[in-house]
Scaffold this active site. Sequence first.
Site, PDB file in Angstrom:
ATOM      1  CG  ASP A  34     -30.817  -1.167  -6.475  1.00  9.96           C
ATOM      2  OD1 ASP A  34     -29.598  -0.936  -6.642  1.00  9.96           O
ATOM      3  OD2 ASP A  34     -31.635  -0.259  -6.237  1.00  9.96           O
ATOM      4  CB  VAL A  99     -32.992   6.111 -11.653  1.00  8.94           C
ATOM      5  CG1 VAL A  99     -33.491   5.699 -13.036  1.00  8.94           C
ATOM      6  CG2 VAL A  99     -31.554   5.632 -11.450  1.00  8.94           C
ATOM      7  CG  HIS A 103     -37.367   3.353  -9.213  1.00 13.44           C
ATOM      8  ND1 HIS A 103     -37.075   4.539  -9.834  1.00 13.44           N
ATOM      9  CD2 HIS A 103     -36.588   3.319  -8.101  1.00 13.44           C
ATOM     10  CE1 HIS A 103     -36.150   5.184  -9.141  1.00 13.44           C
ATOM     11  NE2 HIS A 103     -35.843   4.474  -8.078  1.00 13.44           N
ATOM     12  CG  HIS A 105     -35.940   1.378  -3.792  1.00 18.00           C
ATOM     13  ND1 HIS A 105     -34.633   1.225  -4.168  1.00 18.00           N
ATOM     14  CD2 HIS A 105     -36.298   2.626  -4.204  1.00 18.00           C
ATOM     15  CE1 HIS A 105     -34.207   2.332  -4.776  1.00 18.00           C
ATOM     16  NE2 HIS A 105     -35.196   3.200  -4.805  1.00 18.00           N
TER      17      HIS A 105
HETATM   18  P1  AMP Z   1     -33.616   6.069  -6.581  1.00 19.80           P
HETATM   19  O1  AMP Z   1     -32.567   6.821  -5.826  1.00 19.80           O
HETATM   20  O2  AMP Z   1     -34.845   5.760  -5.828  1.00 19.80           O
HETATM   21  O3  AMP Z   1     -33.869   6.782  -7.904  1.00 19.80           O
HETATM   22  O4  AMP Z   1     -32.990   4.662  -6.857  1.00 19.80           O
HETATM   23  C1  AMP Z   1     -32.353   4.265  -8.010  1.00 19.80           C
HETATM   24  C2  AMP Z   1     -31.830   2.892  -7.721  1.00 19.80           C
HETATM   25  O5  AMP Z   1     -31.426   2.322  -8.952  1.00 19.80           O
HETATM   26  C3  AMP Z   1     -30.622   2.846  -6.791  1.00 19.80           C
HETATM   27  O6  AMP Z   1     -30.926   2.020  -5.697  1.00 19.80           O
HETATM   28  C4  AMP Z   1     -29.493   2.278  -7.661  1.00 19.80           C
HETATM   29  O7  AMP Z   1     -28.675   1.405  -6.944  1.00 19.80           O
HETATM   30  C5  AMP Z   1     -30.269   1.554  -8.738  1.00 19.80           C
HETATM   31  N1  AMP Z   1     -29.642   1.458 -10.034  1.00 19.80           N
HETATM   32  C6  AMP Z   1     -28.942   2.405 -10.700  1.00 19.80           C
HETATM   33  N2  AMP Z   1     -28.573   1.948 -11.918  1.00 19.80           N
HETATM   34  C7  AMP Z   1     -29.062   0.688 -12.029  1.00 19.80           C
HETATM   35  C8  AMP Z   1     -29.021  -0.305 -13.050  1.00 19.80           C
HETATM   36  N3  AMP Z   1     -28.394  -0.115 -14.203  1.00 19.80           N
HETATM   37  N4  AMP Z   1     -29.636  -1.487 -12.806  1.00 19.80           N
HETATM   38  C9  AMP Z   1     -30.264  -1.714 -11.633  1.00 19.80           C
HETATM   39  N5  AMP Z   1     -30.341  -0.810 -10.641  1.00 19.80           N
HETATM   40  C10 AMP Z   1     -29.749   0.367 -10.830  1.00 19.80           C
END
Ligand code: AMP
Length: 141
Positions: A34, A99, A103, A105
Amino acid sequence: MTVYDPNNIFAKILRDEIPSHRVYEDDAVVVFMDVMPQGQGHTLVVPKAPSRNLLDADAATLGPLFQTVQKVARAVKRAFAADGVTIMQFNEPASGQTVYHLHVHVIPRFEGVPLKPHTGQMEKPEVLAENASKIRAALAG
Ligand code: AMP
């Protein structure tokens, strides 16, 4: 909008259209760091099968996904000598999802150390690269 958007950022990472610090990949999942970690070693486990989140996912996706979540949780615990591991997964904006490709975490935890804010500060690429390499070593060993 509640349909899957194939141009979300994780879909682009899965297609190698944008870079990531990859830790592991097999037929079903990709694992990468992340970029805005909530703790040292914050890792994302992402199924290759497209779904917006858990709510629209095919059930067949979930077994391989969570088998890898367990492997990665064990690996990050060892890689960072963590005291515990937090697993988080968000569904739709009201829950904190940002996103829209399913996924999970995986975040190593240390006694007395709170999580940093969700989507807070960008980590330095060299730190992400070093952490990815520690997790790869733990997965291999
Ligand atoms: P969520 O809020 O569960 O959708 O988490 C999305 C996660 O993706 C967040 O923790 C962000 O920090 C992470 N994130 C966003 N863009 C990227 C990227 N390009 N590469 C890796 N992690 C990302």
